[in-house]
Write an enzyme that holds these catalytic residues in place. Structure first.
Site, PDB file in Angstrom:
ATOM      1  CD  GLU A   1      -2.072  -6.826   2.733  1.00 56.54           C
ATOM      2  OE1 GLU A   1      -1.632  -5.924   2.022  1.00 56.54           O
ATOM      3  OE2 GLU A   1      -3.222  -6.807   3.195  1.00 56.54           O
TER       4      GLU A   1
ATOM      5  N   GLY B   1       0.825  -1.218   0.000  1.00 59.21           N
ATOM      6  CA  GLY B   1       0.000   0.000   0.000  1.00 59.21           C
ATOM      7  C   GLY B   1       0.852   1.258   0.000  1.00 59.21           C
TER       8      GLY B   1
HETATM    9  C1  5RP Z   1      -3.475  -3.743   0.927  1.00 61.84           C
HETATM   10  C2  5RP Z   1      -3.880  -3.236   2.258  1.00 61.84           C
HETATM   11  C3  5RP Z   1      -3.379  -1.882   2.659  1.00 61.84           C
HETATM   12  O1  5RP Z   1      -2.699  -1.979   3.852  1.00 61.84           O
HETATM   13  C4  5RP Z   1      -4.552  -0.946   2.807  1.00 61.84           C
HETATM   14  O2  5RP Z   1      -5.304  -0.961   1.597  1.00 61.84           O
HETATM   15  C5  5RP Z   1      -4.097   0.475   3.132  1.00 61.84           C
HETATM   16  O3  5RP Z   1      -3.453   1.029   2.040  1.00 61.84           O
HETATM   17  P1  5RP Z   1      -2.834   2.488   2.066  1.00 61.84           P
HETATM   18  O4  5RP Z   1      -1.620   2.438   2.914  1.00 61.84           O
HETATM   19  O5  5RP Z   1      -2.522   2.745   0.604  1.00 61.84           O
HETATM   20  O6  5RP Z   1      -3.873   3.446   2.586  1.00 61.84           O
HETATM   21  O7  5RP Z   1      -4.557  -3.871   3.025  1.00 61.84           O
HETATM   22  O8  5RP Z   1      -4.117  -4.959   0.595  1.00 61.84           O
END
Ligand code: 5RP
Length: 220
Positions: A103, A29
């Site tokens: 994850e 992310g």
């Molecule tokens: C990816 C995720 C990310 O941690 C979540 O979407 C947050 O993303 P960002 O740091 O871009 O706000 O779960 O699958």
């Protein structure tokens, strides 16, 4: 401060949790991308990383961090990742970046889960952000019909094939009052690979970039 500055603040503050000589888990992310940039400065201190996505692997390779296969690693000291939403019990919705399965696996293995977020990710009740669910492609319609029985509105995420070759279903407007129960229920639907509720394994430390500076919640 804009959102990116808040994410950067949280990401920077996670560097002090990196344990020298260890292998660390890396999420996916925009917030994690900031973390990877800061990690470059101390890359000589760690053995390497296990990555949750092709995107993060590419960034880590670019800065010269050695990547390990999780099966070749005896332990992971920390796992650093963002979240789409987090409640006061440090339970999360994740998967906005479609990398939820790896994850969840890495979070399960790591000794400590350090969640890095901007303050806008904090909620009382999970579910405002669409819930991501990775599914085996042939089960997509069946899973959507089963999810509709639980409430909310489910649809296949357009133009997404995960790193594992699967589809993502997103559930909108599902009020998740009991995250552990909902995680178990959705995970038990045939064809579901992983649901993006991280409640059975919540975060241990949450680093929050806020307009008043860094805030820290610790859960152990
Ligand atoms: C990816 C995720 C990310 O941690 C979540 O979407 C947050 O993303 P960002 O740091 O871009 O706000 O779960 O699958």
């Amino acid at each position: 401060m804009n959102n990116y500055k808040l994410k950067e603040l949280a990401a920077k503050s996670a560097i002090k949790y990196v344990i020298p000589n260890s292998i660390i888990g890396i999420g996916t992310g925009t917030t994690v991308s900031f973390f990877i940039r800061f990690l470059k400065e101390i890359k000589h201190l760690i053995q390497g990383a296990v990555s949750s996505s092709l995107t993060s692997s590419k960034l880590l390779r670019k800065i010269g961090i050695k990547l390990f296969d999780l099966n070749d690693v005896s332990s992971l000291s920390i796992y650093v990742d963002g979240a789409d939403e987090i409640n006061p019990k440090m339970q999360m919705i994740k998967g906005g970046g479609n990398a939820l399965t790896k994850e969840k696996i890495i979070a399960a293995v790591a000794k400590k889960f350090i969640c890095i977020i901007d303050e806008n990710k904090q909620v009382k009740v999970l579910g405002k952000f669409p819930l991501s669910i990775e599914v085996i492609p042939m089960a997509c319609s069946y899973v959507i019909s089963e999810l509709n029985k639980l409430g909310g509105f489910s649809k296949k995420r357009k133009n997404v094939i995960t790193d594992n070759g699967n589809y993502i279903i997103e559930v909108h407007k599902l009020k998740i009052l009991n995250p552990i129960l909902m995680e178990e229920k959705i995970n038990s639907i045939a064809g579901v690979v992983t649901v993006g509720i991280f409640a059975k394994r919540p975060a241990d430390i949450v680093l929050i970039g806020s307009s008043d500076g860094l805030k820290t919640n610790i859960n152990y």
